[in-house]
Write a protein that holds these residues in place. Sequence first.
Motif, PDB file in Angstrom:
ATOM      1  N   GLY A 191      13.517  -7.462  -3.156  1.00 45.99           N
ATOM      2  CA  GLY A 191      12.745  -8.459  -3.057  1.00 45.99           C
ATOM      3  C   GLY A 191      11.405  -8.666  -2.488  1.00 45.99           C
ATOM      4  O   GLY A 191      11.329  -9.973  -2.524  1.00 45.99           O
ATOM      5  N   THR A 192      10.828  -7.546  -1.923  1.00 50.48           N
ATOM      6  CA  THR A 192       9.623  -7.695  -1.082  1.00 50.48           C
ATOM      7  C   THR A 192       8.513  -7.759  -2.334  1.00 50.48           C
ATOM      8  O   THR A 192       8.845  -7.368  -3.398  1.00 50.48           O
ATOM      9  CB  THR A 192       9.222  -6.138  -0.751  1.00 50.48           C
ATOM     10  N   GLN A 193       7.944  -8.663  -2.580  1.00 52.20           N
ATOM     11  CA  GLN A 193       6.831  -8.491  -3.450  1.00 52.20           C
ATOM     12  C   GLN A 193       6.221  -7.984  -3.619  1.00 52.20           C
ATOM     13  O   GLN A 193       5.155  -6.671  -1.902  1.00 52.20           O
ATOM     14  CB  GLN A 193       5.334 -10.253  -2.881  1.00 52.20           C
ATOM     15  N   ILE A 194       5.910  -7.483  -4.387  1.00 50.38           N
ATOM     16  CA  ILE A 194       4.670  -6.356  -4.914  1.00 50.38           C
ATOM     17  C   ILE A 194       3.077  -6.235  -5.376  1.00 50.38           C
ATOM     18  O   ILE A 194       2.304  -6.059  -4.823  1.00 50.38           O
ATOM     19  CB  ILE A 194       5.262  -5.257  -5.628  1.00 50.38           C
ATOM     20  N   ALA A 195       3.120  -7.278  -6.227  1.00 48.35           N
ATOM     21  CA  ALA A 195       2.263  -7.664  -7.279  1.00 48.35           C
ATOM     22  C   ALA A 195       2.689  -9.227  -7.701  1.00 48.35           C
ATOM     23  O   ALA A 195       3.453  -9.991  -7.975  1.00 48.35           O
ATOM     24  CB  ALA A 195       1.847  -6.307  -7.985  1.00 48.35           C
ATOM     25  N   GLN A 196       0.990  -9.726  -8.308  1.00 51.63           N
ATOM     26  CA  GLN A 196       0.856 -10.978  -9.012  1.00 51.63           C
ATOM     27  C   GLN A 196       0.200 -10.754 -10.167  1.00 51.63           C
ATOM     28  O   GLN A 196      -0.963  -9.842  -9.874  1.00 51.63           O
ATOM     29  CB  GLN A 196       0.231 -12.254  -8.180  1.00 51.63           C
ATOM     30  N   SER A 225       1.098  -0.798  -0.121  1.00 49.82           N
ATOM     31  CA  SER A 225      -0.318  -0.086  -0.386  1.00 49.82           C
ATOM     32  C   SER A 225       0.596   1.323  -0.135  1.00 49.82           C
ATOM     33  O   SER A 225       1.379   1.238   0.348  1.00 49.82           O
ATOM     34  CB  SER A 225      -0.690   0.274   1.204  1.00 49.82           C
ATOM     35  N   LYS A 226       0.472   2.584  -0.173  1.00 50.91           N
ATOM     36  CA  LYS A 226       1.080   3.950  -0.284  1.00 50.91           C
ATOM     37  C   LYS A 226       1.305   3.943   0.919  1.00 50.91           C
ATOM     38  O   LYS A 226       0.970   4.219   1.832  1.00 50.91           O
ATOM     39  CB  LYS A 226      -0.093   5.003  -0.557  1.00 50.91           C
ATOM     40  N   GLY A 227       2.711   4.339   0.972  1.00 50.67           N
ATOM     41  CA  GLY A 227       3.695   4.639   2.342  1.00 50.67           C
ATOM     42  C   GLY A 227       4.667   3.467   2.955  1.00 50.67           C
ATOM     43  O   GLY A 227       5.003   3.787   3.695  1.00 50.67           O
ATOM     44  N   VAL A 241       7.063   3.234  -1.076  1.00 49.87           N
ATOM     45  CA  VAL A 241       5.433   3.548  -2.056  1.00 49.87           C
ATOM     46  C   VAL A 241       4.810   5.099  -2.380  1.00 49.87           C
ATOM     47  O   VAL A 241       4.363   5.227  -1.281  1.00 49.87           O
ATOM     48  CB  VAL A 241       4.678   2.234  -1.571  1.00 49.87           C
ATOM     49  N   SER A 242       5.176   5.594  -3.173  1.00 52.40           N
ATOM     50  CA  SER A 242       4.810   6.619  -3.049  1.00 52.40           C
ATOM     51  C   SER A 242       3.437   6.496  -4.015  1.00 52.40           C
ATOM     52  O   SER A 242       2.513   7.731  -3.893  1.00 52.40           O
ATOM     53  CB  SER A 242       6.040   7.202  -3.652  1.00 52.40           C
TER      54      SER A 242
END
Length: 565
Positions: free
Chosen positions: A182-187, A174-176, A295-296
């Motif tokens: 290596g962090t999962q962002i999306a599928q 989420s934003k912020g 995350v901006s």
Amino acid sequence: MEGESAIKRGFMRIRKSGGQGGRRTGPVWKKWSRKKKIAALVAMVLLIALAAWLVLGPLTGGTAAATEYMEYTVSRGDVSVSISGTGTVSPINSYEVVSTVAGEVLTDTFEEGDSVTEGDVLYTIDSSDMEDTIAKANISYERSLMTYEDSQKAYTGLTVTATGSGKVAQVYVSKGDSVQSGTQIAQIVDDSYMTATVAFSETDAASLYVGQSITAVVENTFETISGTITSIGNGTRVAEGYMTVRDVEVRIANPGYLSEGTYVSVTAGDASCQETAPLEYNSSRTVKAEASGTVSKIVASAGTTVSIGDTLVILENEDAADSLRSSQLTMQEAEMTYQNTQEQLDDYTITAPISGSIISKSVKAGDTIDSGNTQTTMATIADMSQFTFTINVDELDISQMEVGQKVLITADALSDVVIEGEVSAISISGTYSNGVTNYPVKIVFEPVDGLLPGMNVSAEIVVDSAEDVLLIPSTAVNRGNTVLMADGEERAVSLGLSDASNIEVTEGLEEGEVIQVPVSIGSDDSSVTEEMGGMMMMDGGSMPSGDMPSGGSMPSGGGGAPGGF
């Protein structure tokens, strides 16, 4: 003797006349002032000198300068105007071979007098130390390159993009949120097709084949969807009820509402599967962060259809940009150092910079070039294909010079040899000396046998010429451009080119006409002067006695000056 008698007779007449006059004018002399007496004495001396010169001149052979004339017949010929100068010969081009590096000279390949071609190897110098330096520079460059690539990846990783085409199934941040590399962002999934692995009995599976049409029935909704068999497993397994089965993979088109985990049953021909199986997406990718940051912005939310490279999430990290710039500069510096050391390695092999002849050699194999003597001349190469020299041309003549003009060259070392050259350059930078500015003019010519660099040569450059024209001696022309004809008449003429002795006549004369050319005859007046001096000292140094006639008489008194002096 006859001349001497005439002189004596003349002086006797003067004496006699003076004696008689003296008796008549004695009182007048005594009445003259001192200044008037001196003037009379000077006048008497001048008269005696003039009389002596008139009488003795012809007898002693002394004559005043005289002019005589000789006849000249006007004829045709050639005339040219030229500019001359001298210079010292040198090769058209020469090059001093120097070393820019230090070390032991391992080889040399030439001797003085040898001809070499541009690019020929002349010397090799020990380069072992430089090769070690290059290896170290290469290691440093590779390390800095790796650091730069990591920094670049970290910076560009702040923009998280899709690694494949499909639909965003889920966004994990989420934003912020603060994320690490290596962090999962999306599928991202490809749900245009769904797949399922279903079990058929071993007997039924034996009759199936890849590409065979199937019908899938969706559990709960009992909707039927067509598909095909994509693969049939080779192995068997025991299913519930202790039946031996084989797994068969099928693919069906997604009408748009099927989701992963939905169960289906499959029928192929007369054979039906032994158990249902869950649907899976055709493909699924998990996009991970390649950089750390906050995350901006969330660009693509769940359900958004994306293509490969589309932006999903944007991160912020102020240190990433600075780190990238710093690592880029470090990498560039290391690269330059590496390239420079590689180029310096080429300096340990010395080649001929020009084609020519070796005219000197001062370094040989086995010599050592110290670091403080790297600019020492090792050899000199001269391009002997052409020679050159420079003459200085007066400012009054430089306007007549042109590049390409033919030059006639002679050398003291080569008698009766005339070489042809040409003007190759005219300098516009003059040298001022003694009130005159001279301009350097460069001349080139082909070498000839016997002419060596350093020899002196003379140049004659013809700047204008005329052929088959009327010519007369330059001395025949009088003021006002006139000539004296054979009959004594003066005639005006128009003139053209002239050289040291002749001048062109363009109008006023015809070929074959005769003119008079003056010829000067010199004189020597020293004998006349001596005679005049002797006459002024007659009678033991005293002037003749007796008075001059009234108004200019010479005083009497024998051997002394007149009374009152």
